[in-house]
Design a protein around this motif. Structure first.
Motif, PDB file in Angstrom:
ATOM      1  N   LEU A 154       4.566   1.936   1.913  1.00 17.00           N
ATOM      2  CA  LEU A 154       5.739   2.465   1.223  1.00 17.00           C
ATOM      3  C   LEU A 154       6.206   3.762   1.872  1.00 17.00           C
ATOM      4  O   LEU A 154       7.407   4.002   2.012  1.00 17.00           O
ATOM      5  CB  LEU A 154       5.425   2.695  -0.252  1.00 17.00           C
ATOM      6  N   GLU A 155       5.269   4.609   2.271  1.00 18.11           N
ATOM      7  CA  GLU A 155       5.643   5.880   2.891  1.00 18.11           C
ATOM      8  C   GLU A 155       6.340   5.661   4.227  1.00 18.11           C
ATOM      9  O   GLU A 155       7.187   6.472   4.634  1.00 18.11           O
ATOM     10  CB  GLU A 155       4.404   6.764   3.048  1.00 18.11           C
ATOM     11  N   THR A 163      14.714   5.783   0.969  1.00 15.09           N
ATOM     12  CA  THR A 163      14.136   5.253  -0.265  1.00 15.09           C
ATOM     13  C   THR A 163      14.868   3.982  -0.675  1.00 15.09           C
ATOM     14  O   THR A 163      16.103   3.983  -0.759  1.00 15.09           O
ATOM     15  CB  THR A 163      14.247   6.284  -1.402  1.00 15.09           C
ATOM     16  N   GLU A 216      -1.262  -1.575 -11.042  1.00 10.62           N
ATOM     17  CA  GLU A 216      -1.580  -0.402 -10.229  1.00 10.62           C
ATOM     18  C   GLU A 216      -0.398  -0.001  -9.346  1.00 10.62           C
ATOM     19  O   GLU A 216      -0.249   1.177  -8.994  1.00 10.62           O
ATOM     20  CB  GLU A 216      -2.794  -0.698  -9.345  1.00 10.62           C
ATOM     21  N   PHE A 217       0.445  -0.978  -9.010  1.00  6.01           N
ATOM     22  CA  PHE A 217       1.549  -0.740  -8.078  1.00  6.01           C
ATOM     23  C   PHE A 217       2.728  -0.033  -8.752  1.00  6.01           C
ATOM     24  O   PHE A 217       3.362   0.848  -8.153  1.00  6.01           O
ATOM     25  CB  PHE A 217       2.011  -2.081  -7.494  1.00  6.01           C
ATOM     26  N   GLU A 246       5.562   7.264  -8.905  1.00  7.32           N
ATOM     27  CA  GLU A 246       5.095   8.508  -8.281  1.00  7.32           C
ATOM     28  C   GLU A 246       5.901   8.830  -7.025  1.00  7.32           C
ATOM     29  O   GLU A 246       6.214   9.997  -6.745  1.00  7.32           O
ATOM     30  CB  GLU A 246       3.609   8.378  -7.938  1.00  7.32           C
ATOM     31  N   LEU A 247       6.260   7.803  -6.257  1.00  9.20           N
ATOM     32  CA  LEU A 247       6.986   7.995  -5.002  1.00  9.20           C
ATOM     33  C   LEU A 247       8.502   8.056  -5.202  1.00  9.20           C
ATOM     34  O   LEU A 247       9.240   8.182  -4.233  1.00  9.20           O
ATOM     35  CB  LEU A 247       6.633   6.875  -4.022  1.00  9.20           C
ATOM     36  N   LEU A 284       2.534   3.661  -8.826  1.00  6.62           N
ATOM     37  CA  LEU A 284       2.690   4.189  -7.470  1.00  6.62           C
ATOM     38  C   LEU A 284       4.169   4.294  -7.109  1.00  6.62           C
ATOM     39  O   LEU A 284       4.606   5.297  -6.523  1.00  6.62           O
ATOM     40  CB  LEU A 284       1.963   3.285  -6.474  1.00  6.62           C
ATOM     41  N   LEU A 285       4.950   3.268  -7.462  1.00  9.65           N
ATOM     42  CA  LEU A 285       6.391   3.317  -7.207  1.00  9.65           C
ATOM     43  C   LEU A 285       7.027   4.494  -7.928  1.00  9.65           C
ATOM     44  O   LEU A 285       7.842   5.227  -7.356  1.00  9.65           O
ATOM     45  CB  LEU A 285       7.056   2.006  -7.651  1.00  9.65           C
ATOM     46  N   SER A 329       0.822  -1.203   0.000  1.00  7.21           N
ATOM     47  CA  SER A 329       0.000   0.000   0.000  1.00  7.21           C
ATOM     48  C   SER A 329       0.859   1.256   0.000  1.00  7.21           C
ATOM     49  O   SER A 329       2.048   1.221   0.337  1.00  7.21           O
ATOM     50  CB  SER A 329      -0.914   0.005   1.230  1.00  7.21           C
ATOM     51  N   ARG A 330       0.277   2.360  -0.378  1.00  8.83           N
ATOM     52  CA  ARG A 330       0.969   3.646  -0.324  1.00  8.83           C
ATOM     53  C   ARG A 330       1.443   3.929   1.101  1.00  8.83           C
ATOM     54  O   ARG A 330       2.581   4.379   1.304  1.00  8.83           O
ATOM     55  CB  ARG A 330       0.041   4.762  -0.800  1.00  8.83           C
ATOM     56  N   GLN A 331       0.581   3.656   2.080  1.00 12.36           N
ATOM     57  CA  GLN A 331       0.940   3.912   3.475  1.00 12.36           C
ATOM     58  C   GLN A 331       2.176   3.118   3.880  1.00 12.36           C
ATOM     59  O   GLN A 331       3.075   3.640   4.539  1.00 12.36           O
ATOM     60  CB  GLN A 331      -0.229   3.576   4.389  1.00 12.36           C
TER      61      GLN A 331
END
Length: 375
Positions: free
Chosen positions: A301-302, A309, A338-339, A345-346, A342-343, A297-299
């Motif tokens: 990864l954050e 990183t 979808e993942f 983007e982060l 997200l990677l 999840s985004r959470q």
């Protein structure tokens, strides 16, 4: 001892290429009053208006005399060292003209025009090439020099200043490759009777500078893939035992003059109960970290990004949607699709791995096209 015209030509070839023969003779003749070659830039300045010289010529002469001086220091550059150190021949010149290194490279090219703005230039004797070199001092190189000069621990520095650990290592490695930093030779080597280098580019594989520990830290996994080779049940490694592994890896690197990176895998490494503590400790010791796992999840990864990183996050696909979901689980292909954005983007570098079989051989290229520009 008064320098001859030939001496000056050898020390200042770029300067000579930018003026006429008559102008060069006038400059050389004025050196009768200043026999030291280091006075040549001053002579150029004194005659600049009279001879209508390029405004930057005296600083170009400063740069060329620095290159010459570094060449005279080659005996002070050790052929081997026990720990990383700054090249003792290194000089830093504060110039008022930007791009003089390009003038050196293209001596005589009238199309090269330096800009009137400050630039810090690094000049040193490179033991590998056996010649003096010059390059502008960018922030990346200055950071590498500062780390080595102050003997700063890589991991703690990356954590304190919130910078990427792998980038710090790359900065130091690149400066070492140019000879700005002297580094001990790796003690790791492949058996030359088994591995024969075909050309010079292959030689770096004979003596690797980086050792990768691929660490299966847990059997726990949120998938049940049909081709999984190890579904045995084992108790998770204690955090104390995990720290001991890092201790041993650290000792191995010191003994063999290599640096290490750690690739966490499993199972799904993020399901290891002490993952964040172990992740932090690996980074603190200066080991860049890769993750070979499943979408998160985004959470989640954050939480990792708050520490450091990852150098790379790898997920697996076994082919296109129908075949992949048959092997792994329904819906997994779309989870990965979808993942990956997200990677990106982060700001996390990503890779996709595939286990090649007879059943998915014809899907490799179509899958690659599907993933184009996604990793």
């Amino acid at each position: 001892m008064q320098p001859t015209e030939k001496d000056l030509e050898n020390i200042f070839p770029a300067c000579k290429s930018l003026v006429s023969r008559q102008t060069w003779s006038a400059l050389v003749s004025r050196m009768d009053m200043n026999p030291d070659p280091e006075k040549f830039p001053t002579v150029i300045s004194s005659l600049s208006h009279e001879l209508e010289l390029p405004e930057y010529l005296n600083e170009l002469a400063d740069l060329e005399i620095a290159l010459y001086s570094c060449l005279q220091l080659q005996d002070q550059v050790p052929s081997s060292v026990h720990k990383k150190m700054i090249n003792p021949s290194l000089k830093m010149l504060e110039l008022h003209w930007k791009g003089l290194d390009k003038v050196l490279d293209g001596a005589g090219d009238q199309k090269i025009h330096p800009a009137s703005q400050p630039e810090l230039m690094l000049v040193w004797f490179d033991p590998d090439s056996g010649r003096s070199r010059a390059q502008p001092a960018d922030q990346r190189t200055l950071t590498a020099l500062k780390i080595v000069n102050e003997d700063q621990p890589m991991g703690s520095t990356a954590l304190e200043y919130k910078v990427n650990l792998a980038e710090l290592h790359r900065a130091v490695d690149q400066s070492a490759a140019r000879g700005l930093i002297l580094a001990p030779r790796t003690r790791l080597g492949r058996d030359p009777e088994i591995f024969q280098p075909h050309d010079k580019s292959f030689e770096r594989f004979m003596h690797p500078r980086v050792f990768t520990l691929q660490w299966h830290i847990t059997q726990a996994c949120d998938l049940n893939c049909k081709h999984c080779y190890d579904r045995s049940s084992r108790s998770p490694l204690s955090l104390e035992s995990a720290y001991y592994v890092l201790d041993e890896l650290e000792k191995f690197c010191i003994r063999n003059n290599v640096r290490a990176k750690v690739t966490f895998t499993g199972g799904n490494p993020l399901l290891y109960p002490h993952f964040d503590q172990l992740y932090l400790e690996a980074v603190r010791r200066g080991f860049p970290v890769n993750i070979l796992g499943n979408p998160a999840s985004r959470q989640r990864l954050e939480q990792l990004l708050a520490i450091q990183t990852p150098s790379m996050y790898q997920v697996s696909l076994e082919g296109l949607r129908q075949h992949n979901d048959f092997v792994r689980q329904p819906g997994y292909f779309d989870r990965v699709m979808e993942f990956l954005p997200l990677l990106r983007e982060l700001g996390i570098s990503s890779q996709v791995m595939l286990t090649l079989t007879r059943d998915n051989m014809d899907q490799v290229l179509p899958l690659g096209e599907h993933l184009r520009d996604m990793t």
